[in-house]
Design a protein around this motif. Structure first.
Motif: not given
Length: 191
Positions: A16-17, A23, A20-21, A146, A65, A62
Protein backbone atom coordinates in the motif's frame (compact mmCIF):
# COMPACT_ATOMS: atom_id res chain seq x y z
CA UNK A 1 15.66 -10.71 8.82
CA UNK A 2 12.29 -12.07 7.79
CA UNK A 3 10.40 -14.24 10.26
CA UNK A 4 9.21 -17.68 9.22
CA UNK A 5 5.73 -17.75 7.77
CA UNK A 6 3.73 -15.08 6.06
CA UNK A 7 2.92 -11.69 7.50
CA UNK A 8 -0.02 -10.55 5.41
CA UNK A 9 -0.51 -7.37 7.43
CA UNK A 10 3.05 -6.16 6.85
CA UNK A 11 2.83 -7.17 3.18
CA UNK A 12 -0.31 -5.03 2.92
CA UNK A 13 1.40 -2.02 4.50
CA UNK A 14 4.49 -2.35 2.30
CA UNK A 15 2.52 -2.71 -0.92
CA UNK A 16 0.00 0.00 0.00
CA UNK A 17 2.80 2.45 0.84
CA UNK A 18 4.64 1.65 -2.40
CA UNK A 19 1.48 2.13 -4.48
CA UNK A 20 0.50 5.26 -2.56
CA UNK A 21 3.94 6.67 -3.31
CA UNK A 22 3.82 5.55 -6.96
CA UNK A 23 0.35 4.61 -8.29
CA UNK A 24 2.02 3.33 -11.48
CA UNK A 25 4.45 1.12 -9.57
CA UNK A 26 6.18 -1.04 -12.20
CA UNK A 27 5.34 -4.71 -12.42
CA UNK A 28 8.94 -5.55 -11.48
CA UNK A 29 8.66 -3.50 -8.26
CA UNK A 30 5.38 -5.24 -7.40
CA UNK A 31 7.13 -8.58 -7.97
CA UNK A 32 10.07 -7.48 -5.78
CA UNK A 33 7.71 -6.58 -2.94
CA UNK A 34 5.92 -9.91 -3.22
CA UNK A 35 9.29 -11.71 -3.23
CA UNK A 36 10.29 -9.80 -0.10
CA UNK A 37 7.20 -11.24 1.55
CA UNK A 38 7.92 -14.83 0.61
CA UNK A 39 6.32 -15.37 -2.77
CA UNK A 40 8.20 -17.92 -4.85
CA UNK A 41 10.24 -16.55 -7.78
CA UNK A 42 8.46 -18.91 -10.18
CA UNK A 43 5.18 -17.19 -9.27
CA UNK A 44 6.64 -13.77 -10.04
CA UNK A 45 7.81 -14.20 -13.62
CA UNK A 46 6.14 -12.05 -16.26
CA UNK A 47 4.14 -15.10 -17.35
CA UNK A 48 2.84 -15.77 -13.82
CA UNK A 49 2.46 -12.12 -12.75
CA UNK A 50 1.57 -10.19 -15.88
CA UNK A 51 1.31 -6.42 -16.20
CA UNK A 52 -2.47 -6.90 -16.02
CA UNK A 53 -2.03 -8.83 -12.75
CA UNK A 54 0.23 -6.09 -11.40
CA UNK A 55 -2.38 -3.47 -12.33
CA UNK A 56 -5.06 -5.49 -10.54
CA UNK A 57 -2.80 -5.73 -7.48
CA UNK A 58 -2.15 -1.97 -7.55
CA UNK A 59 -5.91 -1.38 -7.73
CA UNK A 60 -6.45 -3.80 -4.84
CA UNK A 61 -3.87 -1.92 -2.78
CA UNK A 62 -5.66 1.35 -3.54
CA UNK A 63 -8.91 -0.24 -2.44
CA UNK A 64 -7.28 -1.05 0.92
CA UNK A 65 -6.44 2.65 1.48
CA UNK A 66 -9.94 3.20 2.91
CA UNK A 67 -9.75 0.55 5.63
CA UNK A 68 -6.14 1.50 6.37
CA UNK A 69 -7.02 5.18 6.87
CA UNK A 70 -10.22 4.49 8.83
CA UNK A 71 -10.08 5.77 12.41
CA UNK A 72 -13.45 4.48 13.62
CA UNK A 73 -13.32 0.85 14.74
CA UNK A 74 -16.94 0.09 13.83
CA UNK A 75 -16.60 1.54 10.33
CA UNK A 76 -13.31 -0.34 9.86
CA UNK A 77 -15.01 -3.59 10.90
CA UNK A 78 -17.83 -2.99 8.43
CA UNK A 79 -15.37 -2.25 5.61
CA UNK A 80 -13.34 -5.38 6.39
CA UNK A 81 -16.49 -7.49 6.58
CA UNK A 82 -17.53 -6.20 3.15
CA UNK A 83 -14.13 -7.08 1.68
CA UNK A 84 -14.22 -10.53 3.26
CA UNK A 85 -17.75 -11.15 1.96
CA UNK A 86 -16.69 -10.18 -1.55
CA UNK A 87 -13.23 -11.76 -1.77
CA UNK A 88 -12.83 -14.46 0.87
CA UNK A 89 -13.87 -18.09 0.94
CA UNK A 90 -13.74 -20.76 3.61
CA UNK A 91 -10.28 -20.76 5.19
CA UNK A 92 -7.96 -23.56 4.23
CA UNK A 93 -4.42 -24.47 5.13
CA UNK A 94 -2.05 -24.59 2.19
CA UNK A 95 1.56 -25.67 1.73
CA UNK A 96 3.06 -25.05 -1.66
CA UNK A 97 6.32 -24.07 -3.32
CA UNK A 98 8.34 -25.09 -0.28
CA UNK A 99 6.49 -22.73 2.06
CA UNK A 100 5.38 -23.87 5.50
CA UNK A 101 1.69 -24.42 6.17
CA UNK A 102 -0.21 -21.16 5.99
CA UNK A 103 -3.78 -19.97 5.81
CA UNK A 104 -5.50 -19.08 2.55
CA UNK A 105 -8.91 -17.44 2.40
CA UNK A 106 -9.12 -16.64 -1.29
CA UNK A 107 -11.36 -18.52 -3.70
CA UNK A 108 -8.82 -21.23 -4.47
CA UNK A 109 -5.50 -21.68 -6.17
CA UNK A 110 -6.90 -20.17 -9.35
CA UNK A 111 -7.93 -16.92 -7.66
CA UNK A 112 -6.37 -13.85 -9.20
CA UNK A 113 -3.64 -11.86 -7.50
CA UNK A 114 -6.04 -9.03 -6.58
CA UNK A 115 -8.63 -11.32 -4.96
CA UNK A 116 -5.89 -13.16 -3.09
CA UNK A 117 -4.40 -9.86 -1.87
CA UNK A 118 -7.74 -8.36 -0.81
CA UNK A 119 -8.89 -11.52 1.00
CA UNK A 120 -5.58 -12.02 2.82
CA UNK A 121 -5.23 -8.33 3.69
CA UNK A 122 -8.79 -7.99 5.00
CA UNK A 123 -8.34 -11.13 7.09
CA UNK A 124 -5.03 -9.87 8.49
CA UNK A 125 -6.56 -6.55 9.57
CA UNK A 126 -9.65 -8.32 10.92
CA UNK A 127 -7.44 -10.58 13.05
CA UNK A 128 -5.55 -7.58 14.43
CA UNK A 129 -8.80 -5.72 15.17
CA UNK A 130 -10.27 -8.74 16.94
CA UNK A 131 -7.09 -9.37 18.97
CA UNK A 132 -6.73 -5.76 20.11
CA UNK A 133 -10.37 -4.67 20.08
CA UNK A 134 -9.40 -1.51 18.24
CA UNK A 135 -7.65 -0.22 15.14
CA UNK A 136 -3.88 -0.43 15.54
CA UNK A 137 -2.99 0.72 12.04
CA UNK A 138 -3.50 3.99 10.23
CA UNK A 139 -2.21 6.80 8.07
CA UNK A 140 0.71 8.76 9.48
CA UNK A 141 -0.41 11.98 11.18
CA UNK A 142 2.76 13.86 10.24
CA UNK A 143 2.27 16.65 7.73
CA UNK A 144 3.58 15.76 4.27
CA UNK A 145 3.79 12.04 5.06
CA UNK A 146 1.52 9.68 3.18
CA UNK A 147 2.68 6.39 4.71
CA UNK A 148 0.48 3.85 6.41
CA UNK A 149 1.73 2.12 9.55
CA UNK A 150 0.96 -1.04 11.42
CA UNK A 151 1.00 -0.79 15.19
CA UNK A 152 0.44 -4.13 16.85
CA UNK A 153 2.19 -3.61 20.17
CA UNK A 154 0.60 -2.81 23.48
CA UNK A 155 0.45 0.70 24.82
CA UNK A 156 -1.12 3.84 23.50
CA UNK A 157 -2.20 3.92 19.86
CA UNK A 158 0.34 5.02 17.28
CA UNK A 159 -0.17 8.10 15.18
CA UNK A 160 3.02 8.10 13.12
CA UNK A 161 4.68 5.68 10.72
CA UNK A 162 8.14 6.13 12.23
CA UNK A 163 10.05 7.75 15.05
CA UNK A 164 11.36 10.23 12.47
CA UNK A 165 7.85 11.45 11.64
CA UNK A 166 6.88 11.52 15.33
CA UNK A 167 9.98 13.58 16.20
CA UNK A 168 9.43 16.01 13.34
CA UNK A 169 5.81 16.52 14.38
CA UNK A 170 6.78 17.08 18.05
CA UNK A 171 9.49 19.57 17.10
CA UNK A 172 7.12 21.44 14.77
CA UNK A 173 4.45 21.60 17.50
CA UNK A 174 7.02 22.80 20.04
CA UNK A 175 8.18 25.55 17.66
CA UNK A 176 4.59 26.54 16.94
CA UNK A 177 3.83 26.87 20.67
CA UNK A 178 7.01 28.88 21.32
CA UNK A 179 6.21 31.21 18.43
CA UNK A 180 2.67 31.69 19.73
CA UNK A 181 4.03 32.54 23.19
CA UNK A 182 6.29 35.24 21.71
CA UNK A 183 3.47 36.96 19.84
CA UNK A 184 2.00 39.90 21.74
CA UNK A 185 -1.57 39.27 22.74
CA UNK A 186 -4.10 41.55 21.10
CA UNK A 187 -5.12 44.42 23.28
CA UNK A 188 -8.61 45.71 23.33
CA UNK A 189 -9.34 49.35 23.80
CA UNK A 190 -12.17 50.37 26.05
CA UNK A 191 -14.14 53.50 25.43
Amino acid sequence: MRQQGFQASQRLIDIANAVRSDPDLPRSAVADLLALHGEHPDDLTEAALSEQDAQALRSAAIRMFGPLAETDTDRAALALNALLAEHAAAPRLSRHDGHPWHLHVDHGDDAGWADWFLAASALALAQILSEHGRITWGACAAPNCRNFYLGIGSGSPRRYCSTTCASRARVAEHRRRKQAERRPSPTTERF
